[in-house]
Every structure is written in C-alpha cells, then in structure tokens.
Scaffold this active site. Structure first.
Site, PDB file in Angstrom:
ATOM      1  N   GLU A 130       2.962   6.150  10.962  1.00  0.00           N
ATOM      2  CA  GLU A 130       4.159   7.379  10.469  1.00  0.00           C
ATOM      3  C   GLU A 130       3.805   8.726   9.646  1.00  0.00           C
ATOM      4  O   GLU A 130       4.295   8.691   8.831  1.00  0.00           O
ATOM      5  CB  GLU A 130       5.414   6.722   9.695  1.00  0.00           C
ATOM      6  CG  GLU A 130       6.085   6.019  10.813  1.00  0.00           C
ATOM      7  CD  GLU A 130       6.675   6.613  11.699  1.00  0.00           C
ATOM      8  OE1 GLU A 130       6.618   8.057  12.241  1.00  0.00           O
ATOM      9  OE2 GLU A 130       7.228   6.042  12.281  1.00  0.00           O
ATOM     10  N   ILE A 171       1.128   1.690  20.267  1.00  0.00           N
ATOM     11  CA  ILE A 171       2.325   2.375  20.525  1.00  0.00           C
ATOM     12  C   ILE A 171       3.371   1.135  20.054  1.00  0.00           C
ATOM     13  O   ILE A 171       3.055  -0.355  21.072  1.00  0.00           O
ATOM     14  CB  ILE A 171       2.623   2.971  21.840  1.00  0.00           C
ATOM     15  CG1 ILE A 171       1.966   3.638  22.437  1.00  0.00           C
ATOM     16  CG2 ILE A 171       3.790   2.863  22.420  1.00  0.00           C
ATOM     17  CD1 ILE A 171       1.711   4.912  21.614  1.00  0.00           C
ATOM     18  N   ARG A 199       5.508 -21.700 -13.065  1.00  0.00           N
ATOM     19  CA  ARG A 199       3.356 -22.264 -13.131  1.00  0.00           C
ATOM     20  C   ARG A 199       3.318 -22.509 -14.045  1.00  0.00           C
ATOM     21  O   ARG A 199       2.942 -21.913 -15.411  1.00  0.00           O
ATOM     22  CB  ARG A 199       3.096 -21.262 -12.200  1.00  0.00           C
ATOM     23  CG  ARG A 199       1.169 -21.349 -11.850  1.00  0.00           C
ATOM     24  CD  ARG A 199       0.900 -22.217 -11.114  1.00  0.00           C
ATOM     25  NE  ARG A 199      -0.789 -22.260 -11.001  1.00  0.00           N
ATOM     26  CZ  ARG A 199      -1.674 -23.659 -10.956  1.00  0.00           C
ATOM     27  NH1 ARG A 199      -0.462 -24.168 -10.678  1.00  0.00           N
ATOM     28  NH2 ARG A 199      -2.403 -23.868 -10.898  1.00  0.00           N
TER      29      ARG A 199
END
Ligand SMILES: Cc1cc2nc3c(=O)[nH]c(=O)nc-3n(C[C@H](O)[C@H](O)[C@H](O)COP(=O)(O)OP(=O)(O)OC[C@H]3O[C@@H](n4cnc5c(N)ncnc54)[C@H](O)[C@@H]3O)c2cc1C
Length: 388
Positions: A367, A166, A271
């Site tokens: 969910e 929770i 890079r």
C-alpha cells in the site's frame, strides 16, 4: 484474557458512545474468537476462513460504505474496527481491508448499478471473497508502468498479463484486475473460473503467514463489456482504492503496536532479574516503555484527527500518506522494543510480538512503501515530485 485498552491521554473521552460500542464489539470478537486461533494459523500458514461469517455478521466488511446491506459506519468507527482486528493479526486485517477498501469500495464508487447490486451484498455477507490485482512482477511502487493489457474485441475485452503479491488471490471469487486499455488504465471484474484466468499461491513467506498471497495470470482472458468498471479511468481509479485501504492501515497498526506495548509492560513488571527485582524497576526499561506509550499516543491522535477529517470529507491522499507512514513506523519500533524487553522469550510464538514484527515488515512495504509516502509528503510541502 480481555484487552483493557491502551489510553494514556484519555483519548477515549473523544469517542462517541456509538464509536465505543463498535470498538467494544470488535474487541470482544478479537479477544474471544480471533486471538485464540492466530498463533496456530501463523505457524501453519493458514488463513482463518472460518471467521468470515462472524466478521460479516458484525457489519465489518465494507463497514464504512452505505447501501447494498453495508453497515454505513463512520470512518472513525471503521478505523476502530481495523485497530482491533490488527491487534489479532495484520493478516486478518489485510483480509478485511482488501475485501472492503480494495474490492467493495471500487465496485461501490466506480461500478454500474448491475455490478453493485450483484456483488456488494455477496461481498458484504462474506458469501463471496474478493482480491485486488494491481502489482506486477516488474511494477510495484510504480504501477503506472503496468504491462497487463486490455484490448477491445467486438463488444467485449481480451486481457493478457500477470499480477503478483495479490492478497486473497487464490481464494477470491472475483478479482478486480487493473489493466492498460487504449484510453488509459481500466478496472475489470474477473470471476474465478473465467477461461484464461489462473491463480497460484506464493509460498515461503516469513511474514503475513495467516494471509493468502497469490499470483494471477491472464492469458487471452475474454470478458464481456459488463465486466469493466465504467466509472474508473486512469491511475486515479486504483489510487482512490488505495487511499481507502491506507486509511484503515493507519488505524490497524495501532492495534499491533498496542498489543506489543501491553505485552512488554506486563512482562517487565513480572519478570525478575538481579536480586529478584522486576525488570520494570530499571530506568532503561522504563525509558523504552515511556517512548512506546508516547509514540502510540501521538499515533492515536493522528489517526483520530484523520478519521474526523475523513468524516468531514476533508482528508486527502497526502494526509493519508502521513498517517500510514508514521503509524506503521511507530508500530514497527514498538514491536522491536517489545521484542527486546522480552529477551529470549520475545522470539517465541508463545508471545505475539515476533508475529506482529514480521507482519509489520509487510505492512511497511504494501500500500505504498515508507519511501513512496515520504515522497508524497515531500511533494506536498515542496511542490516538487521526486519519484523518478
Ligand atoms: C504480503 C503482501 C501482500 C500484498 N497484497 C497486495 C494486493 O493485494 N494487491 C496488490 O496489487 N499488491 C499487493 N502487494 C504488493 C505491494 O503493494 C508491493 O510489494 C509494493 O507496492 C512495493 O512494490 P515492490 O515490492 O515491487 O517493491 P519496489 O517497488 O521494487 O521497491 C523496493 C524498494 O525500493 C524503494 N523504491 C522504489 N521506488 C522508489 C523511489 N522512486 N524512490 C525511493 N525509493 C524507491 C521502495 O520504497 C522499496 O524500499 C502485497 C505485498 C505483500 C508483501
């Protein structure tokens, strides 16, 4: 550094001035106040509670609700807020989602006038924090099997059971607890400190480290009748809240995906490998960036269309399943591809990618998992429910 946005297909032209203003307010807050905190919060396993007053002040708690001091934003504005907040961290967005969609929404939609006028202004201002207790140790994807019971006792109720995983559990002033009563599943407002109600935090998480996750125990927990949400009966009560939260997730994960994409795009242009050439000169690198920006753009259009449908009252749970499932999946794919493009640097917390990647593993699960949303879509297109 200010985020310049990710907008390949001129989607910003589809937003109103008001929508862009709300997004820019959220964007500034995230750049200046949230992002500078998140790496250390994640390292320390700490929820940045100090941000709550500012989030509340901007109207972001229960943002798309009307009345009771809520901001009454459109669903597209609300989605853009979720997008920006999750660009900082999925844990911070989880706090905002739970507070607004899973605590304020059910009180607003199913509560008595007394419950609304007592709790909504407090939750909107961040004076009170809420949690949503549906999942149990034995029942995650199938909440219909819940064992938590609410039994009538005179004019009140006695609750027994356990909830787990929770969000905000131990920091909440009020938990919305879903329990099986004689006439079906009911929602109860359980205040911190109620005898028989205790919380304990879950430790050892390698995902959502900047979010509090707890278990709730109810042992002969006595509540007055006024603690029950009168307008919610049956599983459609909690499922109605989940639809609100899943809509926000469908937008929120775009923020995490954009942050990963933008980090990889910038990194690969700077890079240098092989004869001092930037990584971005290589076709294989460009192909990864092309796939990412294409998927993000499709996901942005899906979110925007769902937002417009929701504002017209035409968005249903099966639509939201497609939004949540697709956008979480592409965000995870972007995070993985970005991590790869940063090489060894991609695994450090000097960059946000690994944190987003770990968080998104939770977002895929909570969910409604990816599988469950596939089954919702499958049921919509075949007429056959295949959950069991
Ligand atoms: C950090 C975090 C925060 C959370 N916050 C909250 C919260 O605030 N409130 C709350 O109530 N819950 C919360 N949850 C719980 C979350 O909603 C559940 O974890 C989720 O519903 C999945 O349940 P489960 O973990 O028990 O997995 P299970 O249901 O055991 O599923 C495990 C696997 O089996 C698959 N599976 C299950 N059933 C089927 C099926 N019929 N067909 C095909 N595949 C299937 C799933 O897709 C998954 O891959 C949170 C979870 C996490 C990790």
């Amino acid at each position: 550094m200010a985020f310049r946005g990710v907008d390949y297909l001129l989607i910003d032209s589809q937003f109103s001035e008001q929508e862009l203003m709300v997004r820019n307010t959220a964007r500034r807050f995230v750049d200046e106040r949230a992002i500078p905190l998140m790496r250390d919060c994640y390292r320390d396993g700490r929820f940045p509670r100090e941000l709550i007053p500012e989030i509340a002040e901007m109207g972001f708690l229960g943002a798309n609700l009307h009345g009771y001091n809520c901001a009454g934003m459109s669903n597209v504005e609300y989605g853009l807020v979720m997008q920006e907040i999750e660009r900082a961290d999925s844990g911070l967005r989880s706090f905002v989602s739970v507070q607004g969609a899973l605590v304020m929404y059910p009180i607003h939609a199913y509560g008595s006038e007394e419950q609304k006028s007592h709790w909504l202004p407090r939750l909107q201002s961040g004076q009170a924090i809420g949690s949503f207790g549906l999942t149990e140790p034995g029942f995650g994807s199938n909440p219909a099997g819940m064992l938590t019971r609410a039994v009538r006792d005179g004019s009140g109720w006695v609750l027994n059971g356990e909830k787990t995983w929770i969000t905000n559990g131990s920091v909440a002033d009020v938990a919305i607890v879903w329990a099986r009563a004689e006439d079906g599943i009911r929602g109860f407002l359980v205040e911190r400190g109620t005898p028989g109600f205790t919380t304990s935090d879950i430790h050892g998480k390698l995902s959502m480290r900047a979010s509090v996750t707890s278990s709730l125990a109810l042992s002969d927990c006595r509540l007055p009748d006024s603690a029950m949400l009168p307008g919610a009966k049956g599983l459609k009560g909690p499922l109605g809240c989940l639809s609100q939260a899943r809509f926000g997730i469908g937008w929120g994960v775009l923020g995490a995906a954009m942050d990963c994409y933008e980090t990889a795009r910038a990194y690969t242009t700077l890079r240098r490998q092989f004869d001092g050439k930037p990584l971005a000169i290589h076709q294989l690198v460009q192909e990864k960036l092309a796939v990412m920006i294409t998927e993000i753009t499709k996901a942005q259009l899906l979110a925007l269309h769902c937002g417009r449908l929701k504002d017209m009252g035409k968005l249903d749970p099966a639509h939201i399943s497609m939004l949540k499932r697709n956008n979480v999946a592409i965000a995870l794919d972007c995070a993985r591809a970005s991590r790869d493009l940063l090489g060894a640097n991609g695994i450090t917390d000097e960059y946000p990618i690994m944190r987003h990647l770990s968080n998104l593993e939770t977002v895929k699960t909570y969910e409604g998992t990816d599988h469950i949303h596939a089954l919702v879509i499958g049921e919509r297109v075949t007429g056959i429910a295949a959950y069991k």
